[in-house]
Design an enzyme around this catalytic site. Structure first.
Site, short mmCIF file in Angstrom:
data_model
loop_
_atom_site.label_atom_id
_atom_site.label_comp_id
_atom_site.label_asym_id
_atom_site.label_seq_id
_atom_site.Cartn_x
_atom_site.Cartn_y
_atom_site.Cartn_z
N SER A 1 0.69 -6.22 -10.51
CA SER A 1 0.55 -4.23 -10.09
C SER A 1 0.39 -4.03 -11.61
CB SER A 1 1.63 -3.68 -9.51
OG SER A 1 2.03 -3.94 -8.27
N HIS B 1 5.80 -8.03 1.18
CA HIS B 1 6.87 -8.90 0.37
C HIS B 1 7.44 -9.52 0.97
CE1 HIS B 1 5.08 -9.19 -4.05
NE2 HIS B 1 5.05 -8.12 -4.35
MG MG Z 1 4.11 -0.48 -7.94
ZN ZN Z 2 4.02 -6.33 -5.48
#
Ligand code: MG
Ligand code: ZN
Length: 379
Positions: free
Chosen positions: A91, A273
């Site tokens: 990210s 996740h």
């Molecule tokens: Mg994020």
């Molecule tokens: Zn992630």
């Protein structure tokens, strides 16, 4: 001027460093942006669903009466999300691509592969007098929002990132993470420092977000949690309202110079996740309500470009045989991110720029082009 020069130097260095990348430097993918004409928008709202691939969107839709607010966008494209050192981005590199227009290594916050700071869109539009805001469901120092105000070599340098927020041009923010601002190892109390610098700051321990009176004569920050905010399924519901309030705040001065707002549905990724389909779907639908709030404003305003996308997909999530409407049978291939292409939805003036297939870095360049900043950014 200094900033512009730095930007050019950094760009030069970046191309010179191309050889050191594990992944091929980005291919030229010409998009005929120059042939597209439109009235430049005054405002941009960029909504990022972290970890939101096609399957996450589809699962949200099938769990919501077969519809989403996203569908109100008629201009749709795909971005290619790899980072400079990994086909599978994280990210930090993903958000840096959007905020700064460069491919960098996983973990980098607003810096290039040689760890040099690269100007971000918040800094650039602030210099033009635009107002800026961030609304997220992670901590405000988490990788995605951080790339819009910080320059640090590692995403886990939360205290340094918090100090960058205190020194930034951000006018309005909502997110978790008070603990990165007080009780710090360096002894600084950033909350006090920011209050002294004209911020009105409060938190969820003091007042729930829906009850906050937002003073229009100060900068505004709301800490939605001391650490990471809870899940939507556990009662977190501020994202759509905070999106509305951010818009009201950022356009308060008659909206003369316009604003840039980034809204993140941070926890779609966390559901991926966790390989938890219900978590993905509930976060997806919460994010889509924020999308609805942004589109409602843009429809009425007529001067606002809304862009909805993700940094990457998470979980290798799929909707397996045996699934039904409102009853997803999920599959996962990993508990990490994947490298699939990512959809981009656009609405409002400049929306035509976002069709086609392009690098994730093009999102930045298209926003700059939409605002007609490119000419102003040249020395
Ligand atoms: Mg994020
Ligand atoms: Zn992630």
């Amino acid at each position: 001027m200094k900033r512009i020069l730095l930007f050019l130097v950094v760009l030069g260095l970046f191309s010179a460093c191309g050889q050191r990348q594990l992944v091929e430097p980005e291919l030229p993918r010409p998009v005929p942006d120059d042939s597209i004409s439109f009235n430049p928008p005054k405002n941009i709202i960029l909504l990022i669903g972290d970890g939101m691939g096609i399957a996450q969107i589809t699962a949200g839709m099938y769990s919501n009466g077969n519809q989403l607010n996203l569908e109100r966008c008629k201009y749709i494209g795909l971005h290619i999300p790899y980072s400079s050192d990994n086909l599978v981005t994280d990210s930090a590199a993903g958000a840096t691509a959007f905020a700064c227009g460069i491919k960098t290594y996983n973990g980098a916050i607003g810096v290039d592969p040689s760890k040099k700071a690269v100007p971000n869109i918040v800094e650039q539009v602030s210099a033009m007098g635009m107002e800026t805001g961030l609304v997220v469901t992670s901590t405000i120092t988490h990788a995605t929002p951080a790339a819009f105000y910080a320059h640090q070599p590692r995403r886990d340098m939360y205290e340094a990132i918090a100090a960058d927020l205190a020194a930034s041009e951000i006018d309005f923010f909502v997110g978790g993470g008070t603990t990165d601002f007080v009780g710090r190892q360096d002894g600084r109390n950033l909350i006090d420092e920011m209050r002294n610098n004209g911020f009105f700051l409060t938190d969820s321990a003091t007042v729930s977000f829906d009850k906050v009176q937002i003073p229009f004569d100060k900068k505004f920050g709301y800490f939605s949690s001391p650490n990471a905010p809870v899940k939507a399924s556990e009662g977190r519901d501020y994202l759509p309202l905070a999106t509305q309030k951010a818009i009201q705040y950022l356009k308060r001065n008659g909206g003369k110079k316009g604003f840039f707002l980034m809204v993140e549905g941070s926890q779609i990724d966390w559901g991926g996740h966790a390989n938890d389909s219900d978590y993905i779907v509930s976060e997806m639908l919460d994010f889509d309500k924020a999308v609805g709030a942004a589109l409602d404003f843009a429809e009425e305003d007529g001067n606002t470009l809304v862009i909805i996308t993700a940094d990457h997909e998470t979980g290798g999530y799929s909707i397996l045989p045996g699934s039904e409407m409102n009853k997803i049978r999920p599959g996962f291939t990993t508990d990490s991110h994947t490298a699939s292409l990512i959809p981009v939805f656009a609405f409002g003036p400049g929306q035509e720029l976002f069709t086609g297939v392009y690098e994730n870095t093009a999102i930045y360049h298209k926003m700059v082009r939409a605002l007609s900043l490119s000419k102003k950014l040249q020395p």
